[in-house]
Design an enzyme around this catalytic site. Sequence first.
Site, PDB file in Angstrom:
ATOM      1  CE  LYS A  53      52.669  32.774  45.164  1.00  0.00           C
ATOM      2  NZ  LYS A  53      53.384  33.985  44.739  1.00  0.00           N
ATOM      3  CD  GLN A  97      56.898  34.608  43.565  1.00  0.00           C
ATOM      4  OE1 GLN A  97      55.813  34.093  43.318  1.00  0.00           O
ATOM      5  NE2 GLN A  97      57.160  35.156  44.740  1.00  0.00           N
ATOM      6  CG  ASP A 120      50.124  38.238  42.819  1.00  0.00           C
ATOM      7  OD1 ASP A 120      49.566  37.613  43.743  1.00  0.00           O
ATOM      8  OD2 ASP A 120      51.341  38.121  42.546  1.00  0.00           O
TER       9      ASP A 120
END
Length: 290
Positions: A53, A97, A120
């Site tokens: 990412k 994450q 996200d």
Amino acid sequence: MTARIIDGKALAARVRDGITSEVAALAEHGVVPGLAAVIVGDDPASKVYVGMKHRASAAVGMYSRQAELPADTTQEDLERVVADLNTDDEIDGILVQLPLPDHLDPQRVQELIDPAKDVDALNPYTAGRLAIGDPTFLSCTPYGVLLLLEEAGVDTTGARVTIVGRSNLVGRPLANMLTLKGRDATVTIAHSRTTDLAAVCREADVVVAAAGRQGLVTADMVAPGATVIDVGTNRAEDGSLVGDVDFDAVSEVAGAITPVPGGVGPMTVTMLLQNTLEAARRRRGPAEGA
Ligand code: NAP
């Protein structure tokens, strides 16, 4: 029949080219979209994903920052890091994450992410906005699936879609996206307690496999000419990456199919970049027409 391969890698490259141009246009207004990734502990897979990412955001001209915290980070310390990122003007998108170490509460952390920076799309507020048909951000993997369906030329209006998997990461948000006004699919969500999964898949124009079970979707479960999107990522015995779909056999029946790797995977990171660009535009972009 031999299915057309839906090339996620090529589509992702095209979408990223567009993002690169739009990031450059924003930079002319002094705005560089910023993405922060928070990673706790030393999980090797998480490190690989965060690294990917980071490189992807740098490649399109975005600012990217990683907050790497030790495995024994307390819930309170993690929440403080997120709170600081919420008020950091350089940061437009925040991702934490997953998975987090067992002593940390991922839901509580997701809830703390400012919805304006929730790229996200895992904050329950963001998920709820999608569920009521008024989305803010679309979660990245299902968002990528929508673009892959467009790429395959699938008109979802009135189409019957079976999604195998009901997770908050993939199955549920995808069902909510496909039933938005304008997409108008008729969606069935299957899961591990579904009776006669084969029949439920066979009646669909589109099958999306998101169960994390190698070989789950076989050729007899797919209607001739159907479109098959394979979200699954599993390690085969020989260490290679495989999806949930028996690719070779299903390719003989389906009209179009995504490969693994090279299908959904490249789109997921791409849609994260798209959401970060969108977050920067909304927070700091020039006024309309400027
Ligand atoms: P998850 O949270 O484990 O959910 C899996 C879902 O599949 C559950 O709803 C489960 O049903 C269902 N399921 C499991 N076995 C089944 C079976 N035999 N028949 C029917 N349904 C079954 O997984 P996830 O996070 O959604 O991820 C799914 C897969 O997609 C994984 O392989 C993951 O690695 C992959 N993935 C890939 C990307 C990408 O970018 N390529 C992104 C995200 C996820 P129950 O609810 O009844 O348990």
